[in-house]
Each structure stands twice: as structure tokens, then as C-alpha cells.
Scaffold this motif. Structure first.
Motif, PDB file in Angstrom:
ATOM      1  N   UNK A   1      10.098   5.548 -11.120  1.00  0.00           N
ATOM      2  CA  UNK A   1      10.038   5.907  -9.328  1.00  0.00           C
ATOM      3  C   UNK A   1       8.594   5.517  -8.923  1.00  0.00           C
ATOM      4  N   UNK A   2       8.880   4.988  -7.779  1.00  0.00           N
ATOM      5  CA  UNK A   2       7.965   4.507  -6.997  1.00  0.00           C
ATOM      6  C   UNK A   2       7.529   3.077  -7.444  1.00  0.00           C
ATOM      7  N   UNK A   3       8.203   2.330  -7.998  1.00  0.00           N
ATOM      8  CA  UNK A   3       8.259   1.078  -8.522  1.00  0.00           C
ATOM      9  C   UNK A   3       7.439   0.161  -7.312  1.00  0.00           C
ATOM     10  N   UNK A   4       6.403  -0.622  -7.545  1.00  0.00           N
ATOM     11  CA  UNK A   4       5.888  -1.435  -6.399  1.00  0.00           C
ATOM     12  C   UNK A   4       4.593  -0.755  -5.595  1.00  0.00           C
ATOM     13  N   UNK A   5       4.536   0.586  -5.907  1.00  0.00           N
ATOM     14  CA  UNK A   5       3.243   1.322  -5.144  1.00  0.00           C
ATOM     15  C   UNK A   5       2.090   0.752  -5.765  1.00  0.00           C
ATOM     16  N   UNK A   6       1.093   1.018  -4.909  1.00  0.00           N
ATOM     17  CA  UNK A   6      -0.185   0.084  -5.387  1.00  0.00           C
ATOM     18  C   UNK A   6      -1.375   1.109  -5.167  1.00  0.00           C
ATOM     19  N   UNK A   7      -2.540   1.035  -5.922  1.00  0.00           N
ATOM     20  CA  UNK A   7      -3.939   1.919  -5.494  1.00  0.00           C
ATOM     21  C   UNK A   7      -5.033   0.986  -6.179  1.00  0.00           C
ATOM     22  N   UNK A   8      -5.935   1.214  -5.680  1.00  0.00           N
ATOM     23  CA  UNK A   8      -7.025   0.604  -6.251  1.00  0.00           C
ATOM     24  C   UNK A   8      -7.870   1.532  -7.204  1.00  0.00           C
ATOM     25  N   UNK A   9      -8.267   1.105  -8.480  1.00  0.00           N
ATOM     26  CA  UNK A   9      -8.771   1.851  -9.437  1.00  0.00           C
ATOM     27  C   UNK A   9     -10.200   1.637  -9.793  1.00  0.00           C
ATOM     28  N   UNK A  10     -10.856   2.514 -10.164  1.00  0.00           N
ATOM     29  CA  UNK A  10     -12.439   2.600 -10.412  1.00  0.00           C
ATOM     30  C   UNK A  10     -12.914   1.580 -11.723  1.00  0.00           C
ATOM     31  N   UNK A  11     -13.894   0.969 -11.609  1.00  0.00           N
ATOM     32  CA  UNK A  11     -14.422   0.311 -12.793  1.00  0.00           C
ATOM     33  C   UNK A  11     -14.287   1.336 -14.076  1.00  0.00           C
ATOM     34  N   UNK A  12     -14.335   0.590 -15.227  1.00  0.00           N
ATOM     35  CA  UNK A  12     -14.428   1.532 -16.429  1.00  0.00           C
ATOM     36  C   UNK A  12     -13.389   2.659 -16.420  1.00  0.00           C
ATOM     37  N   UNK A  13     -12.270   2.123 -16.331  1.00  0.00           N
ATOM     38  CA  UNK A  13     -10.891   3.008 -16.349  1.00  0.00           C
ATOM     39  C   UNK A  13      -9.617   2.299 -17.095  1.00  0.00           C
ATOM     40  N   UNK A  14      -8.755   3.012 -16.975  1.00  0.00           N
ATOM     41  CA  UNK A  14      -7.578   2.466 -17.611  1.00  0.00           C
ATOM     42  C   UNK A  14      -6.223   3.259 -17.138  1.00  0.00           C
TER      43      UNK A  14
END
Length: 387
Positions: free
Chosen positions: A280-293
Motif C-alpha cells: 500500500x502507498x507504492x510510489x510514496x516519497x519522503x526525505x530521510x535524515x542522514x545516518x538512518x535506514x
């Protein structure tokens, strides 16, 4: 009134100054006339060509008694030939089946579906009863959640107890909560306007209807046509949710809904874009912080000689539906959409574009924080001003 009757009154946790009387218990059945609803035959088209609002659960907004958005209208003939009833305003609409927990107060004469239990000829301040019932139904909905019970019967609602202060205090409390409701809806509209502006500016920028000047006020060079794979690369993750259940630390890990928790490891040093590739939500985007996974249901998109926020803008304009595969669980693959053609400006212009749009994003974040605080205030006052 006898001392015994006085002893069964209650006092809320918060009171407006000047009010000292205890609140008295009343059965819901004593506070108005109860009516059900019904659905006129959908096969008779003329029934649905009238001007009488016919309300379904989806026309009500969760947690707001003031918002009703009628989507269908019926005729008097439809009322005569079905189980629905014309409810004279003010009418309290209580969703007791599908969508249980929603409550609204209608200032217009309406009809409802069979999913409602409704109250007319209300014998107290209608808005106060609406807010009290909202709290009551929320609690009832939480009790049946996760069970096989599909709703709350009319007889159950009638038997529930509502505590009422005198009319003056009812008006004071309901007007106060209404002001907060109004502020919440205004705040939501502000955010919607800002989001639409960002959407429009993004479209106009990528179509080059809007161009920026360099610091020397000279025109930037023409944009270059490139493929998406020329400006970014994809990394995969093999982390599953069950592997991090007992893992705690300081580094963020993201799932399909955003930030999940902090763990004691990270896989990416720099900021990056996460995209949902499965489910579900395929194609949704978000910006992730440095030093993350990220979990394995997401892909990591890293910029190559391109501003990260401009890359996010490019990706947000891609129609991922055309790349979706799988009938049960939808998927998208980088190998399919990496050949998308993009027009890329100079890095300096990308930065100007990103800074321009980020200013709107920060404004939206600020307005969202205000909205969250208003909603938190409303929850607090509902819990403490009503018994």
C-alpha cells in the motif's frame, strides 16, 4: 431536590468560573425523540433527484460535529417509499453501524442511511449534547474495536447516561469547544492552500513557466534533457520489521508510514529519498535524515550531482501507476522508471528552486505544528470539560 439525588451528580475536572452546581445524570432516551434511517431504492432514479440531503457515514468528518458534506439528495416520494425519515433540525446524527463513532449536529432538515441512530426534538442545548455524545460514542467505538460486533444498537445508545449542567454552562462549554473546532478547520484550510501552492509552483517550475535568475541577475543556461538514472542511483534494503522489534538506539529507521523508531545502527550516511516499492502507498516519497535506514519495503534513492530537494521534486511528478505491477501486492522497480526523461537545470538554479520550495515546506511544517497543538487542546478540553 433530595440529598440522595444530589449525591449522584458529578463534577468535571475543569469548570468555567462562576459555575458550581453538580451535573445531573440523564438517560439518552429522555433527551429527545429517536429515529432510525434507511436507503431509498437505488434502482428508482427519480428518488435521487430531489433536494433533501440524504446523509451517509462518509458525509461526516471524524471528530467534528459541525461538518456535514451531503453528497446525495432525495425526494419526498423517496421518503414515503423507504425506511428513511425526515429529521427536523436541529438533529443529532449518530453513526451506530458502519463508521461507528462519528457524530454530527445538523442545522438543516435531513435524512440518513440505516447506519445512523438520530435524535430530534432535543431537550437540552443541542451542541452540548452533540459534544457529549461524541465522547460517549468514541468510548463505545473503542470498546467494540477488534471484536466481531459490527456496531452499537439504538437500545444501547438510549440506555447510556449523559451528565448535564444547567443551560448556561452547557452553552458556555459548547461555544468554547466550537471556537477551537473553527480554528482547527481554518488551520486545515491554510495548510491545504499552502500545499496547493507548492504543487502549482512545482508544476510551473518543471514546465519552465517560472525561471530563476542567477546571483548576477543573468539568465541561467537552458535545461538539459537527461534520464532519471543519470541523476540518481538506487540502493535496496533487506531489513524486516521483526528484526528490529527489540533493537533500540539513536539512529532513525523508516517504514511505509514514515519514522518507525530509533535503532543502534544505520545504513546510509547522508540524506536521501525513500520510496515505497511494495504494498500500500507504492510510489510514496519522503526525505530521510542522514545516518538512518529503511525497511525492505522501501528503496533508497541517492542523488548524483543533483540537489536532493530538486530530485525529490522530479520524483514527485512521476506517475508511478504506469510502472506498478502485481495484482495482489503492487510493486514498482527502479529498472522500469529509471528511464524517465527529465529536464535538469544547472546546480545553482536547482539550489534556488529547492530553497524557494523549502521555504513553503517549512511554513507548512509550522502550520501543521499549530494544527496538532489545537487538536491536542481540543482532546484535553473534551476529556476534562465533559463528564
Amino acid at each position: 431536590m433530595s440529598s440522595k439525588e444530589k449525591s449522584i451528580g458529578k463534577i468535571p475536572n475543569l469548570r468555567f468560573q462562576g459555575f458550581k452546581q453538580e451535573w445531573k445524570p440523564h438517560k439518552m432516551s429522555d433527551l429527545g425523540d429517536f429515529h432510525g434511517g434507511g436507503t431509498p431504492s437505488s434502482s428508482v432514479e427519480r428518488y435521487w433527484q430531489g433536494n433533501i440531503p440524504w446523509i451517509s457515514s462518509s458525509d461526516l468528518k471524524e471528530g467534528n460535529i459541525n461538518l456535514i458534506n451531503p453528497s446525495r439528495f432525495i425526494t419526498e416520494e423517496a421518503i414515503i417509499n423507504s425506511a428513511t425519515k425526515l429529521l427536523n433540525a436541529p438533529a443529532l446524527l449518530i453513526v451506530s453501524r458502519v463508521g461507528v463513532g462519528k457524530v454530527a449536529l445538523s442545522s438543516n432538515d435531513v435524512c440518513t442511511s440505516q447506519d445512523f441512530t438520530n435524535i430530534c426534538s432535543i431537550k437540552c442545548i443541542p451542541k452540548f449534547l452533540a459534544y457529549s455524545t461524541l465522547i460517549l460514542m468514541k468510548r463505545a467505538a473503542n470498546q467494540v474495536q477488534g471484536t466481531s460486533i459490527k456496531g452499537i444498537s439504538s437500545s444501547e445508545i438510549k440506555s447510556k447516561i449523559i451528565f448535564l449542567p444547567n443551560e448556561e454552562e452547557q452553552i458556555k462549554i459548547s461555544d468554547f469547544i466550537s471556537v477551537i473546532d473553527s480554528k482547527i478547520e481554518t488551520q486545515k484550510k491554510t495548510i491545504q492552500v499552502l500545499e496547493k501552492l507548492v504543487q502549482k509552483f512545482g508544476d510551473d517550475i518543471l514546465s519552465q513557466k517560472i525561471r530563476f535568475k542567477s546571483d548576477s541577475e543573468e539568465d541561467f543556461p537552458n535545461w538539459q534533457k537527461m534520464k532519471l538514472e543519470d541523476v540518481c542511483l538506487k540502493q535496496s534494503s533487506n531489513i524486516s520489521a521483526n528484526k528490529i522489534e527489540d533493537n533500540f538506539g539513536q539512529y532513525p529507521i523508516y517504514g511505509a508510514t514514515g519514522l518507525l523508531k530509533n535503532v543502534d545502527f544505520y545504513n546510509v550516511d547522508t540524506q536521501y529519498i525513500a520510496i515505497i516499492k511494495d504494498g500500500a502507498g507504492v510510489g510514496r516519497l519522503f526525505i530521510c535524515e542522514e545516518k538512518s535506514s529503511v525497511l525492505g519495503t522501501l528503496d533508497i534513492i541517492l542523488p548524483k550531482d543533483i540537489n536532493l530537494h530538486f530530485l525529490y521534486l522530479l520524483l514527485s511528478k512521476i506517475d508511478f501507476n504506469k510502472y506498478t505491477t502485481g495484482s495482489t501486492i503492487p510493486h514498482i522497480y527502479f529498472k522500469d522508471y529509471k528511464n524517465e526523461n527529465c529536464l535538469i537545470p544547472s546546480l545553482e538554479e536547482q539550489t534556488k528552486i529547492a530553497n524557494f520550495l523549502n521555504a513553503f515546506d517549512k511554513k507548512i511544517e509550522l502550520e501543521t505544528e499549530i494544527l496538532n497543538k489545537l487538536e491536542e487542546q481540543k482532546r484535553y478540553f473534551l476529556q476534562n470539560l465533559f463528564v
